[in-house]
Design an enzyme around this catalytic site. Sequence first.
Site, PDB file in Angstrom:
ATOM      1  N   ARG A 237       1.116  -0.656   0.002  1.00  0.00           N
ATOM      2  CA  ARG A 237      -0.011  -0.314   0.458  1.00  0.00           C
ATOM      3  C   ARG A 237       0.836   1.104   0.015  1.00  0.00           C
ATOM      4  NH1 ARG A 237      -3.379  -2.929  -1.145  1.00  0.00           N
ATOM      5  NH2 ARG A 237      -5.112  -3.595  -0.437  1.00  0.00           N
ATOM      6  N   GLU A 266      -4.322   7.729  -4.250  1.00  0.00           N
ATOM      7  CA  GLU A 266      -4.420   7.603  -5.917  1.00  0.00           C
ATOM      8  C   GLU A 266      -6.027   7.427  -6.244  1.00  0.00           C
ATOM      9  OE1 GLU A 266      -4.654   2.478  -5.502  1.00  0.00           O
ATOM     10  OE2 GLU A 266      -2.470   3.187  -4.911  1.00  0.00           O
ATOM     11  N   HIS A 285      -2.223   1.151  -9.458  1.00  0.00           N
ATOM     12  CA  HIS A 285      -2.493  -0.507  -8.570  1.00  0.00           C
ATOM     13  C   HIS A 285      -3.050  -1.984  -9.200  1.00  0.00           C
ATOM     14  CE1 HIS A 285      -4.311  -0.847  -4.310  1.00  0.00           C
ATOM     15  NE2 HIS A 285      -4.041  -1.820  -5.056  1.00  0.00           N
TER      16      HIS A 285
HETATM   17  P1  NAP Z   1      -0.588 -11.457   4.070  1.00  0.00           P
HETATM   18  O1  NAP Z   1      -0.245 -12.621   3.766  1.00  0.00           O
HETATM   19  O2  NAP Z   1      -1.060 -11.238   5.501  1.00  0.00           O
HETATM   20  O3  NAP Z   1       1.262 -11.228   4.486  1.00  0.00           O
HETATM   21  C1  NAP Z   1       1.574 -10.173   5.162  1.00  0.00           C
HETATM   22  C2  NAP Z   1       2.842 -10.120   6.216  1.00  0.00           C
HETATM   23  O4  NAP Z   1       3.277  -9.169   6.760  1.00  0.00           O
HETATM   24  C3  NAP Z   1       2.430 -11.255   7.202  1.00  0.00           C
HETATM   25  O5  NAP Z   1       3.260 -11.819   7.249  1.00  0.00           O
HETATM   26  C4  NAP Z   1       2.901  -9.983   8.328  1.00  0.00           C
HETATM   27  O6  NAP Z   1       3.614 -10.878   9.694  1.00  0.00           O
HETATM   28  C5  NAP Z   1       3.416  -8.692   8.183  1.00  0.00           C
HETATM   29  N1  NAP Z   1       3.350  -8.223   8.241  1.00  0.00           N
HETATM   30  C6  NAP Z   1       2.475  -7.641   9.376  1.00  0.00           C
HETATM   31  N2  NAP Z   1       2.691  -6.647   9.933  1.00  0.00           N
HETATM   32  C7  NAP Z   1       4.245  -6.566   9.861  1.00  0.00           C
HETATM   33  C8  NAP Z   1       5.160  -5.225  10.855  1.00  0.00           C
HETATM   34  N3  NAP Z   1       4.900  -4.762  11.141  1.00  0.00           N
HETATM   35  N4  NAP Z   1       6.231  -5.762  10.198  1.00  0.00           N
HETATM   36  C9  NAP Z   1       6.742  -6.659   9.684  1.00  0.00           C
HETATM   37  N5  NAP Z   1       5.747  -7.530   9.128  1.00  0.00           N
HETATM   38  C10 NAP Z   1       4.995  -7.258   9.045  1.00  0.00           C
HETATM   39  O7  NAP Z   1      -1.009 -11.018   3.393  1.00  0.00           O
HETATM   40  P2  NAP Z   1      -0.619 -11.481   1.568  1.00  0.00           P
HETATM   41  O8  NAP Z   1      -1.961 -11.726   1.183  1.00  0.00           O
HETATM   42  O9  NAP Z   1       0.709 -11.480   1.451  1.00  0.00           O
HETATM   43  O10 NAP Z   1      -1.236  -9.104   0.876  1.00  0.00           O
HETATM   44  C11 NAP Z   1       0.099  -8.536   1.922  1.00  0.00           C
HETATM   45  C12 NAP Z   1      -0.642  -7.268   1.428  1.00  0.00           C
HETATM   46  O11 NAP Z   1      -0.633  -6.914  -0.065  1.00  0.00           O
HETATM   47  C13 NAP Z   1      -2.379  -6.619   1.832  1.00  0.00           C
HETATM   48  O12 NAP Z   1      -3.020  -6.867   2.808  1.00  0.00           O
HETATM   49  C14 NAP Z   1      -2.619  -5.697   0.781  1.00  0.00           C
HETATM   50  O13 NAP Z   1      -2.528  -4.512   1.983  1.00  0.00           O
HETATM   51  C15 NAP Z   1      -1.119  -5.958  -0.532  1.00  0.00           C
HETATM   52  N6  NAP Z   1      -1.857  -6.272  -1.204  1.00  0.00           N
HETATM   53  C16 NAP Z   1      -1.004  -5.254  -2.988  1.00  0.00           C
HETATM   54  C17 NAP Z   1      -2.953  -5.637  -3.872  1.00  0.00           C
HETATM   55  C18 NAP Z   1      -2.101  -4.620  -4.847  1.00  0.00           C
HETATM   56  O14 NAP Z   1      -2.808  -4.518  -5.913  1.00  0.00           O
HETATM   57  N7  NAP Z   1      -0.637  -4.147  -5.169  1.00  0.00           N
HETATM   58  C19 NAP Z   1      -2.873  -6.816  -4.008  1.00  0.00           C
HETATM   59  C20 NAP Z   1      -3.189  -7.711  -3.338  1.00  0.00           C
HETATM   60  C21 NAP Z   1      -2.127  -7.641  -2.109  1.00  0.00           C
HETATM   61  P3  NAP Z   1       3.251 -12.275  10.157  1.00  0.00           P
HETATM   62  O15 NAP Z   1       3.665 -13.597   9.503  1.00  0.00           O
HETATM   63  O16 NAP Z   1       4.246 -11.957  11.306  1.00  0.00           O
HETATM   64  O17 NAP Z   1       1.812 -11.960  10.809  1.00  0.00           O
END
Ligand code: NAP
Length: 331
Positions: A237, A266, A285
């Site tokens: 984000r 955005e 995005h």
């Molecule tokens: P996810 O499986 O929940 O992975 C997020 C990771 O970030 C988890 O491993 C989590 O740690 C870690 N994390 C959370 N807070 C943290 C912090 N303060 N410091 C370091 N690490 C931290 O989510 P995902 O499915 O991979 O998606 C991640 C994000 O990508 C989404 O929330 C979304 O905002 C973004 N996204 C963007 C697009 C786009 O169109 N560009 C598309 C999809 C997703 P833990 O393992 O310790 O819980």
Amino acid sequence: MKKRIVLYKRLSEDLMARLQEQVEVTWVDMAQPDGLARLRDALPGAHGLLGASLRIDASLLDLAPQLEVISSVSVGVDNYDVAQLTRRGVLLTNTPDVLTETTADTGFALILASARRVVELADWVRAGHWKASLGPAHFGSDVHGKTLGIVGMGRIGEALARRGAAGFGMRVLYHSRGPKPEVEARYAARYCSLDELLGQADFVCLTVPLSAHTQGLIGRRELALMKPEAILVNIARGRVVDEAALIDALREKRIRGAGLDVFAQEPLAIDSPLLSLDNVVATPHIGSATRETRQAMASCAVDNLLSAVAGVRPPDLVNESAWGVRAAGPQ
Ligand code: NAP
């Protein structure tokens, strides 16, 4: 009587038909000038909301006393105040997993485009500048064999690690809230502090959710820790990065470049300084934006919504404790 839901993201005909079999649907087109007013008008009777890319704040929730579920067509839930939804007993669902691989593909597209200067040089060819074979002024840098730094080793982070390790022979470093031994075993990845990762990675990829803890995670100090040859890729984000600090670092070539799919505001304003820098690849995005994946996300969101309004625990429930609040009924 059928429950009523408000839809503010367009669905394919088959998904629309599936919804309409079970619930009464009010469609609101948020791209229209009266979109928000129409949404507000529809909220008082709504049991469910299905959509994305809209901040649902307390002023909207106050208009929807019967609301049971918000089914977001996204994995990120930063548009919602989860604690407040839970207090109100409103279930929040998202669409994880189905977008993981596509979003990781976007991450690699930005890594390759930035390192190999694909967009800049394609524009250069189109502008008629290609008169002779290229010299060092137009060389990019290798991706294979370099160090990939992943900030947020979750679903998308792991899909990036797999691409980097198996496809590009990269050394993988990662930072998360804690180490993940199974990921380390699979991709020979190494857990390290954010500062160490920033100091060593050739590509710093952000895949953390936006939260109070991650907003501004990459600021001036963190950018200063990156190598001058390093590239920042943000598919998380926009507000995870201090955009003003990033613009300064890119302008002054303190880092080599950035591949950005997400921005603080955005759509990105046409006069954003980011768009005047030739070391930036900016995409609108597009993380999950393929036909197949957007259909899979929408289908998942419909499943979640229909489960919730039928009183069945939805498969992708974000706020587990809201289920308890609902079960307890009015206090
Ligand atoms: P996810 O499986 O929940 O992975 C997020 C990771 O970030 C988890 O491993 C989590 O740690 C870690 N994390 C959370 N807070 C943290 C912090 N303060 N410091 C370091 N690490 C931290 O989510 P995902 O499915 O991979 O998606 C991640 C994000 O990508 C989404 O929330 C979304 O905002 C973004 N996204 C963007 C697009 C786009 O169109 N560009 C598309 C999809 C997703 P833990 O393992 O310790 O819980």
